[in-house]
Scaffold this motif. Sequence first.
Motif, PDB file in Angstrom:
ATOM      1  N   ILE A  41      49.074  51.463  34.184  1.00  0.00           N
ATOM      2  CA  ILE A  41      49.054  50.322  34.940  1.00  0.00           C
ATOM      3  C   ILE A  41      50.232  50.234  36.538  1.00  0.00           C
ATOM      4  O   ILE A  41      49.162  50.056  37.321  1.00  0.00           O
ATOM      5  CB  ILE A  41      50.110  49.666  34.015  1.00  0.00           C
ATOM      6  CG1 ILE A  41      49.225  48.745  32.729  1.00  0.00           C
ATOM      7  CG2 ILE A  41      50.410  47.770  34.809  1.00  0.00           C
ATOM      8  CD1 ILE A  41      50.015  48.037  32.070  1.00  0.00           C
TER       9      ILE A  41
ATOM     10  N   SER B  29      42.899  39.784  42.293  1.00  0.00           N
ATOM     11  CA  SER B  29      43.330  39.359  40.805  1.00  0.00           C
ATOM     12  C   SER B  29      43.530  39.978  39.452  1.00  0.00           C
ATOM     13  O   SER B  29      44.237  40.035  38.876  1.00  0.00           O
ATOM     14  CB  SER B  29      42.340  38.187  40.864  1.00  0.00           C
ATOM     15  OG  SER B  29      40.945  39.027  40.093  1.00  0.00           O
ATOM     16  N   THR B  30      43.080  41.303  39.768  1.00  0.00           N
ATOM     17  CA  THR B  30      43.590  42.537  38.868  1.00  0.00           C
ATOM     18  C   THR B  30      44.598  42.914  39.531  1.00  0.00           C
ATOM     19  O   THR B  30      45.905  43.289  38.593  1.00  0.00           O
ATOM     20  CB  THR B  30      42.458  43.799  39.020  1.00  0.00           C
ATOM     21  OG1 THR B  30      41.179  43.453  39.228  1.00  0.00           O
ATOM     22  CG2 THR B  30      42.706  44.703  38.278  1.00  0.00           C
TER      23      THR B  30
ATOM     24  N   GLY C 101      46.966  41.119  40.223  1.00  0.00           N
ATOM     25  CA  GLY C 101      47.436  40.168  39.872  1.00  0.00           C
ATOM     26  C   GLY C 101      48.624  40.325  38.466  1.00  0.00           C
ATOM     27  O   GLY C 101      49.239  40.322  37.774  1.00  0.00           O
ATOM     28  N   MET C 102      46.728  40.969  37.569  1.00  0.00           N
ATOM     29  CA  MET C 102      47.112  40.392  35.943  1.00  0.00           C
ATOM     30  C   MET C 102      48.207  41.626  35.686  1.00  0.00           C
ATOM     31  O   MET C 102      48.524  42.067  34.700  1.00  0.00           O
ATOM     32  CB  MET C 102      45.638  40.669  35.017  1.00  0.00           C
ATOM     33  CG  MET C 102      45.281  40.895  34.541  1.00  0.00           C
ATOM     34  SD  MET C 102      43.607  41.189  34.019  1.00  0.00           S
ATOM     35  CE  MET C 102      43.188  43.732  34.431  1.00  0.00           C
ATOM     36  N   LEU C 103      47.827  42.757  36.230  1.00  0.00           N
ATOM     37  CA  LEU C 103      48.906  43.886  35.767  1.00  0.00           C
ATOM     38  C   LEU C 103      49.881  43.755  36.284  1.00  0.00           C
ATOM     39  O   LEU C 103      51.109  44.216  35.291  1.00  0.00           O
ATOM     40  CB  LEU C 103      47.975  45.182  36.916  1.00  0.00           C
ATOM     41  CG  LEU C 103      46.841  45.593  36.386  1.00  0.00           C
ATOM     42  CD1 LEU C 103      46.133  46.620  37.974  1.00  0.00           C
ATOM     43  CD2 LEU C 103      46.142  46.661  35.409  1.00  0.00           C
TER      44      LEU C 103
ATOM     45  N   ALA D  20      51.825  41.074  36.098  1.00  0.00           N
ATOM     46  CA  ALA D  20      51.852  40.275  34.890  1.00  0.00           C
ATOM     47  C   ALA D  20      51.924  40.787  33.895  1.00  0.00           C
ATOM     48  O   ALA D  20      53.065  40.989  32.565  1.00  0.00           O
ATOM     49  CB  ALA D  20      51.241  38.907  34.737  1.00  0.00           C
ATOM     50  N   ILE D  21      51.129  41.684  32.995  1.00  0.00           N
ATOM     51  CA  ILE D  21      51.077  43.002  31.905  1.00  0.00           C
ATOM     52  C   ILE D  21      52.234  43.465  31.942  1.00  0.00           C
ATOM     53  O   ILE D  21      52.964  43.516  30.540  1.00  0.00           O
ATOM     54  CB  ILE D  21      49.600  43.955  31.846  1.00  0.00           C
ATOM     55  CG1 ILE D  21      48.641  42.118  31.592  1.00  0.00           C
ATOM     56  CG2 ILE D  21      49.663  44.393  30.211  1.00  0.00           C
ATOM     57  CD1 ILE D  21      47.142  43.381  31.828  1.00  0.00           C
TER      58      ILE D  21
ATOM     59  N   GLN E  56      51.077  42.343  46.071  1.00  0.00           N
ATOM     60  CA  GLN E  56      49.742  41.308  46.418  1.00  0.00           C
ATOM     61  C   GLN E  56      50.324  39.941  46.453  1.00  0.00           C
ATOM     62  O   GLN E  56      49.495  39.789  47.201  1.00  0.00           O
ATOM     63  CB  GLN E  56      50.064  41.236  44.505  1.00  0.00           C
ATOM     64  CG  GLN E  56      48.291  39.841  43.866  1.00  0.00           C
ATOM     65  CD  GLN E  56      48.662  39.070  42.594  1.00  0.00           C
ATOM     66  OE1 GLN E  56      49.496  38.958  42.734  1.00  0.00           O
ATOM     67  NE2 GLN E  56      47.964  38.495  42.478  1.00  0.00           N
TER      68      GLN E  56
END
Length: 317
Positions: free
Chosen positions: A130, A221-222, A224-226, A228-229, A285
């Motif tokens: 990630i 957005s990707t 931000g998703m990374l 969060a993961i 981000q």
Amino acid sequence: MDDIRAMATTLFAVIEASGEVTWHQGAIVNREGRKSEADILLLGPFTALYKLGEEIGFLNYTAKSDTYYALSHLPKQQMRKTIKHYMAGEGDTVTMDISRGAALRQLTHELSLLDQIPKGGPIIWPILIIFAIGILIIFERLFFLFRIRCNGNDLVKRIEDSAIADTWKNAITFIKKMRKKPMARVLEAGLLSHQEARENLENSLQEAILKEIPPMERFLSTLGMLAAIAPLLGLLGTVTGMIETFHIITLYGTGDPRLMSGGISEALVTTMLGLSVAIPLMLAQTLLNRSVDRHIGELEEKAVTLVNIIQKYRNTQ
């Protein structure tokens, strides 16, 4: 009384030796386990330093073999710099170990982040993947935003000069040469519709701006998703590490803490690594989003300016 006098004499000798600084060349066992000639600096009775080429570090002394051993870990860079200046006579401060080796042993057992990562178990690999993907996205976005930069004020000024001279074709030709920039493409859409009514002109500009927004926001957005993961994976590693620890306690009890250290280490390292990855990704981000918002705001501003210029000079000609 003889023993007391001998003890007092020894204590005074130690006190006197604590203020002595000696420098000489001698044999040491280097970090590779081989004997080498090095510059040795003795600070009082407890601290020994060496300089072997460009390498500077601390020494341990073994009385049984009368040998100096270089510590396997070098001091931190700032500490090495201070020692180097002291050895060269350029500084009057130096780091000493007054704990008779306890602090040096602690230095030897210090672990860097790279040393701790393998102790995190299998969960660390998805977190590192990630992080690698996030870094690639950040660099790609930075390169994209750097490439689309242009001076919107100069473009609008050139268009206004052409509008004053009633040479709209020259303005369109000039703008088409810079079609690689989003600003130029938006202004080109407005110039091509300069004979339309104001409402149609504004719609053309708004449509052009909407076309430019998705490429600017791509991958954000990707990212931000990374971000969060990553901490969630760290939490998963914490849970699996604690499960392993409790399993060992069930089998062997709590008599030997070393048996439990592996699971606890996995639990803490994955949490640390997950947060260490998430924090910079979230920060990146946020900064990239602000940069994109600034670019979009500039597009909208220059679009309104272009509408006003067209309306002003079209009505006067």
